[in-house]
Design a protein around this motif. Structure first.
Motif, PDB file in Angstrom:
ATOM      1  N   VAL A  40       0.852  -1.214   0.000  1.00 18.32           N
ATOM      2  CA  VAL A  40       0.000   0.000   0.000  1.00 18.32           C
ATOM      3  C   VAL A  40       0.880   1.254   0.000  1.00 18.32           C
ATOM      4  O   VAL A  40       0.699   2.175  -0.808  1.00 18.32           O
ATOM      5  CB  VAL A  40      -0.945  -0.025   1.229  1.00 18.32           C
ATOM      6  CG1 VAL A  40      -1.680   1.306   1.343  1.00 18.32           C
ATOM      7  CG2 VAL A  40      -1.946  -1.159   1.095  1.00 18.32           C
ATOM      8  N   VAL A  41       1.876   1.300   0.923  1.00 19.56           N
ATOM      9  CA  VAL A  41       2.756   2.483   1.012  1.00 19.56           C
ATOM     10  C   VAL A  41       3.529   2.661  -0.294  1.00 19.56           C
ATOM     11  O   VAL A  41       3.652   3.770  -0.834  1.00 19.56           O
ATOM     12  CB  VAL A  41       3.722   2.348   2.226  1.00 19.56           C
ATOM     13  CG1 VAL A  41       4.790   3.415   2.196  1.00 19.56           C
ATOM     14  CG2 VAL A  41       2.941   2.400   3.526  1.00 19.56           C
ATOM     15  N   GLY A  42       4.014   1.538  -0.833  1.00 20.63           N
ATOM     16  CA  GLY A  42       4.773   1.605  -2.089  1.00 20.63           C
ATOM     17  C   GLY A  42       3.924   2.201  -3.197  1.00 20.63           C
ATOM     18  O   GLY A  42       4.385   3.034  -3.974  1.00 20.63           O
ATOM     19  N   TYR A  43       2.636   1.816  -3.254  1.00 22.30           N
ATOM     20  CA  TYR A  43       1.733   2.341  -4.291  1.00 22.30           C
ATOM     21  C   TYR A  43       1.604   3.877  -4.158  1.00 22.30           C
ATOM     22  O   TYR A  43       1.702   4.605  -5.137  1.00 22.30           O
ATOM     23  CB  TYR A  43       0.371   1.656  -4.153  1.00 22.30           C
ATOM     24  CG  TYR A  43      -0.724   2.322  -4.945  1.00 22.30           C
ATOM     25  CD1 TYR A  43      -0.794   2.182  -6.331  1.00 22.30           C
ATOM     26  CD2 TYR A  43      -1.682   3.119  -4.314  1.00 22.30           C
ATOM     27  CE1 TYR A  43      -1.783   2.802  -7.058  1.00 22.30           C
ATOM     28  CE2 TYR A  43      -2.676   3.753  -5.046  1.00 22.30           C
ATOM     29  CZ  TYR A  43      -2.718   3.576  -6.426  1.00 22.30           C
ATOM     30  OH  TYR A  43      -3.695   4.219  -7.148  1.00 22.30           O
ATOM     31  N   HIS A  44       1.421   4.305  -2.882  1.00 21.38           N
ATOM     32  CA  HIS A  44       1.260   5.765  -2.679  1.00 21.38           C
ATOM     33  C   HIS A  44       2.543   6.515  -3.025  1.00 21.38           C
ATOM     34  O   HIS A  44       2.496   7.593  -3.626  1.00 21.38           O
ATOM     35  CB  HIS A  44       0.824   6.056  -1.237  1.00 21.38           C
ATOM     36  CG  HIS A  44      -0.624   5.698  -1.002  1.00 21.38           C
ATOM     37  ND1 HIS A  44      -1.654   6.263  -1.693  1.00 21.38           N
ATOM     38  CD2 HIS A  44      -1.195   4.774  -0.176  1.00 21.38           C
ATOM     39  CE1 HIS A  44      -2.798   5.739  -1.312  1.00 21.38           C
ATOM     40  NE2 HIS A  44      -2.544   4.803  -0.375  1.00 21.38           N
ATOM     41  N   LEU A  45       3.710   5.907  -2.665  1.00 22.25           N
ATOM     42  CA  LEU A  45       4.981   6.572  -3.001  1.00 22.25           C
ATOM     43  C   LEU A  45       5.126   6.678  -4.528  1.00 22.25           C
ATOM     44  O   LEU A  45       5.565   7.702  -5.062  1.00 22.25           O
ATOM     45  CB  LEU A  45       6.163   5.795  -2.415  1.00 22.25           C
ATOM     46  CG  LEU A  45       6.378   5.989  -0.912  1.00 22.25           C
ATOM     47  CD1 LEU A  45       7.524   5.135  -0.419  1.00 22.25           C
ATOM     48  CD2 LEU A  45       6.656   7.450  -0.579  1.00 22.25           C
ATOM     49  N   TYR A  46       4.694   5.652  -5.217  1.00 20.46           N
ATOM     50  CA  TYR A  46       4.775   5.656  -6.678  1.00 20.46           C
ATOM     51  C   TYR A  46       3.931   6.797  -7.254  1.00 20.46           C
ATOM     52  O   TYR A  46       4.352   7.533  -8.130  1.00 20.46           O
ATOM     53  CB  TYR A  46       4.310   4.283  -7.187  1.00 20.46           C
ATOM     54  CG  TYR A  46       3.997   4.256  -8.654  1.00 20.46           C
ATOM     55  CD1 TYR A  46       5.009   4.364  -9.616  1.00 20.46           C
ATOM     56  CD2 TYR A  46       2.672   4.108  -9.101  1.00 20.46           C
ATOM     57  CE1 TYR A  46       4.705   4.352 -10.960  1.00 20.46           C
ATOM     58  CE2 TYR A  46       2.368   4.096 -10.452  1.00 20.46           C
ATOM     59  CZ  TYR A  46       3.397   4.218 -11.377  1.00 20.46           C
ATOM     60  OH  TYR A  46       3.088   4.209 -12.710  1.00 20.46           O
ATOM     61  N   GLN A  47       2.709   6.984  -6.643  1.00 20.87           N
ATOM     62  CA  GLN A  47       1.832   8.054  -7.129  1.00 20.87           C
ATOM     63  C   GLN A  47       2.441   9.430  -6.842  1.00 20.87           C
ATOM     64  O   GLN A  47       2.333  10.338  -7.665  1.00 20.87           O
ATOM     65  CB  GLN A  47       0.438   7.947  -6.480  1.00 20.87           C
ATOM     66  CG  GLN A  47      -0.354   6.732  -6.880  1.00 20.87           C
ATOM     67  CD  GLN A  47      -0.665   6.689  -8.386  1.00 20.87           C
ATOM     68  OE1 GLN A  47      -0.386   7.617  -9.138  1.00 20.87           O
ATOM     69  NE2 GLN A  47      -1.213   5.580  -8.837  1.00 20.87           N
ATOM     70  N   VAL A  48       3.105   9.563  -5.651  1.00 18.35           N
ATOM     71  CA  VAL A  48       3.748  10.855  -5.318  1.00 18.35           C
ATOM     72  C   VAL A  48       4.826  11.156  -6.356  1.00 18.35           C
ATOM     73  O   VAL A  48       4.945  12.281  -6.872  1.00 18.35           O
ATOM     74  CB  VAL A  48       4.345  10.829  -3.883  1.00 18.35           C
ATOM     75  CG1 VAL A  48       5.225  12.050  -3.646  1.00 18.35           C
ATOM     76  CG2 VAL A  48       3.239  10.761  -2.848  1.00 18.35           C
ATOM     77  N   ALA A  49       5.620  10.107  -6.692  1.00 19.39           N
ATOM     78  CA  ALA A  49       6.696  10.311  -7.674  1.00 19.39           C
ATOM     79  C   ALA A  49       6.107  10.716  -9.021  1.00 19.39           C
ATOM     80  O   ALA A  49       6.609  11.622  -9.690  1.00 19.39           O
ATOM     81  CB  ALA A  49       7.510   9.018  -7.803  1.00 19.39           C
ATOM     82  N   ARG A  50       4.979  10.083  -9.444  1.00 19.00           N
ATOM     83  CA  ARG A  50       4.326  10.433 -10.720  1.00 19.00           C
ATOM     84  C   ARG A  50       3.855  11.903 -10.701  1.00 19.00           C
ATOM     85  O   ARG A  50       4.018  12.629 -11.659  1.00 19.00           O
ATOM     86  CB  ARG A  50       3.109   9.551 -10.939  1.00 19.00           C
ATOM     87  CG  ARG A  50       3.451   8.178 -11.402  1.00 19.00           C
ATOM     88  CD  ARG A  50       2.166   7.399 -11.558  1.00 19.00           C
ATOM     89  NE  ARG A  50       1.556   7.560 -12.865  1.00 19.00           N
ATOM     90  CZ  ARG A  50       0.293   7.263 -13.134  1.00 19.00           C
ATOM     91  NH1 ARG A  50      -0.495   6.825 -12.190  1.00 19.00           N
ATOM     92  NH2 ARG A  50      -0.192   7.416 -14.336  1.00 19.00           N
TER      93      ARG A  50
END
Ligand code: ADP
Length: 441
Positions: A40-50
Motif C-alpha cells: 500500500v505504502v509503495g503504491y502511494h509513493l509511486y503516485q507521489v513520484a508520478r
C-alpha cells in the motif's frame, strides 16, 4: 470526493485483508500484514513520484491517470496548474500590450529602480536621451544624463516639477524631463521634446525685449520735452497745462512699463543666483517703506510696521529690492487710508519668510492663481489709476525664482492680503556669519 475515499479504502482493504488471511493460513500473520502494508505504502509513493514528475514536466495535458483518491489529487492539481497557466498567459499578454503602448508613445519613458538604475526604457528614450536598451539597463541614470540641471533635479529628490535640459546627443534639441515616483522606491522618468515651444518662447522674449528696448529712447525724449514744456515760462505751458500734464503722466506710465518689461526679460534670461551679496533686509525695507509713504496722496495715511531685525539674505540686492518694493507699494496702493501694513521676517523650518500683510481691499479667490501673470489685474482701470503696470507681481515671482524662493499669496476679499516670500535655508545668512562672509570677499 466521498466516493473516491470509499474506493481508496476498498483498494487498501483489498490488499490488506487477503495478506492477513494468507498470513493466518501460513501462520505468519504479522509478516504478511507488514508485506500488505508495504505494498500500500509503495503504491502511494509511486503516485507521489508520478505527481512530482508531472508537475516538473510543465505539460498540463499529460495528466497521469489513477483511481481512488489519486484521481482527485491529479484533477485538483491539474486545475490549479491550468489556472496558473491562464493567469501567466494573461499577464504576458498584458505586459506585451503595455510595452507596445509605451513604445508607441513619442515621449521617452524610462522605468527606474530605487537607486535610479534603469530597468526598462522605450524606443523614444533611445532617440531622445541616447540610451541603449541592452547596454544601459542596470546603469544609474545619473551616470548617463550628465547635464548639471538634471543632476541637481535628481539630487533634490523633490519631483513635483520638471527640468529642461539639452538632449545629450544634440544640443539643439530641448527636452522637458519629469520624474514621477510610484510604488515603493520606483520612478518613471519621462522626457518630452519641447524644442519648438522653446524656440517660440525665445521669439516671444526677443520680440518683447526688442520692442521695449526700441521704445525706451523715444519715450525718454518725449518725456524730457514734455517736462521742459511744462516748465516753459513764455505762457505756453499755462495754455496747454492739462494736455502737458496728461502727456507727462502717460509717457511716465509707458516708461514704467518699458522698464518693468526690460527687467522681466533680464530676469528670465539670467542664470539662477548661485550665492550673491549679503542683503541686510532691515536697511532695504526701511528705505522701501519710506519711498512707499512718499507716494501716498496728500491727506492719506497708512500705519506701516517693520519687524525684520537681524534678517540677512544672500542674493542680488537690486533684484530683491525691486521684488520687495512691488509688494510693499502694492500693499500701500490697495489699502485704503487708515489701514495698516505689517512687514515681518519669520524664520521657520521652511527657511526665512518675508511677509507683507495688509488690511486692504483683498482679492477674490478666483484671481489668486493668475495674479503673477504679466499684465493680470483684478481691476485694470483701478490699477492704472493707482499707477500700476500689471507687472509688479510677475517681477516679484521671477526674482524669487532666481533666489530659489517662491511667492505665496493669501487674501480675503474685503479683509486684506498676505504676500509671503519663502526663502530656503541656504539663502539665509545668520548675523554671526555676516562679517565672516564679508571679510572673505
Ligand atoms: P499692478 O501694477 O497692477 O499693481 P501687480 O502685478 O503688482 O500689478 O499686481 C497685480 C494685481 O494684483 C493688481 O492689479 C491688484 O489687482 C492685485 N493686487 C496686488 N497686490 C495687492 C494687494 N496687496 N491687495 C489687493 N490687491 C492686490
Amino acid at each position: 470526493m466521498k466516493k473516491s475515499w470509499i474506493s481508496e479504502i476498498q483498494r487498501t482493504l483489498a490488499v490488506l485483508i487477503p495478506s492477513v488471511l494468507i498470513g493466518i493460513l501460513v501462520e505468519r500473520p504479522y509478516e504478511l500484514a507488514a508485506l500488505g502494508l508495504a505494498v500500500v505504502v509503495g503504491y502511494h509513493l509511486y503516485q507521489v513520484a508520478r505527481l512530482l514528475r508531472w508537475i516538473g514536466s510543465g505539460d498540463i495535458r499529460s495528466r497521469p491517470r489513477a483511481g481512488g483518491i489519486w484521481s482527485v489529487v491529479y484533477a485538483r492539481v491539474g486545475n490549479l496548474l491550468k489556472n496558473n497557466e491562464d493567469r501567466r498567459l494573461k499577464l504576458t499578454a498584458m505586459l506585451a500590450q503595455f510595452q507596445r503602448t509605451a513604445e508607441a508613445i513619442p515621449d521617452a519613458v524610462v522605468a527606474l529602480g530605487p537607486l535610479y538604475e534603469i530597468r526598462w526604457l522605450n524606443e523614444a528614450a533611445g532617440t531622445l536621451l541616447g540610451l541603449r536598451p541592452h547596454q544601459d539597463t542596470g546603469q544609474p541614470i545619473q551616470n548617463l544624463l550628465r547635464s548639471p540641471e538634471f543632476q541637481s533635479y535628481l539630487n533634490s529628490a523633490v519631483f513635483d516639477g520638471k527640468v529642461e535640459i539639452k538632449a545629450p546627443r544634440d544640443d539643439q534639441i530641448r527636452l522637458s524631463v519629469r520624474i514621477v515616483p510610484y510604488g515603493e522606491d520606483q520612478y518613471l522618468l519621462m522626457a518630452q521634446d519641447v524644442t519648438e515651444r522653446h524656440l517660440l518662447e525665445r521669439v516671444r522674449k526677443d520680440f518683447v525685449a526688442n520692442v521695449s528696448h526700441e521704445l525706451r529712447t523715444p519715450l525718454t525724449v518725449i518725456g524730457g520735452f514734455v517736462e521742459n514744456m511744462r516748465h516753459d515760462e513764455s505762457g505756453f505751458a499755462e495754455k496747454w497745462q492739462r494736455a502737458l500734464n496728461l502727456m507727462g503722466q502717460q509717457s511716465g506710465r509707458m516708461q514704467g512699463i518699458v522698464e518693468d518689461l526690460l527687467l522681466l526679460t533680464s530676469l528670465e534670461s539670467a542664470p539662477r543666483q548661485k550665492a550673491g551679496e549679503i542683503v541686510v533686509l532691515s536697511e532695504v525695507l526701511e528705505e522701501i517703506v519710506e519711498e512707499a509713504k512718499a507716494i501716498l496722496p496728500d491727506g492719506e495715511n497708512r500705519e506701516i510696521s517693520i519687524d525684520v531685525a537681524a534678517a540677512n539674505l544672500l542674493g542680488n540686492p537690486l533684484q530683491l529690492r525691486s521684488a520687495f518694493t512691488n509688494l510693499v507699494t502694492n500693499a500701500v496702493k490697495y489699502t485704503p487710508s487708515g489701514g495698516s501694513i505689517d512687514v515681518r521676517w519669520i524664520v521657520s523650518e521652511r527657511g526665512g519668510i518675508l511677509e507683507v500683510t495688509d488690511t486692504g481691499e483683498g482679492i477674490a479667490k478666483e484671481h489668486l492663481p493668475r495674479l503673477t501673470e504679466r499684465f493680470y489685474r483684478v481691476d485694470a482701470g483701478r490699477s492704472r489709476e493707482k499707477g500700476g503696470t500689471g507687472l509688479g507681481l510677475a517681477i516679484a515671482k521671477h526674482v524669487l525664482q532666481q533666489h530659489n524662493a517662491h511667492l505665496e499669496i493669501e487674501s480675503v476679499l474685503g479683509e486684506g492680503s498676505c504676500f509671503r516670500c519663502v526663502f530656503p535655508p541656504e539663502q539665509l545668512v545668520s548675523e554671526a556669519d555676516v562679517p565672516r562672509i564679508a571679510d572673505a570677499r
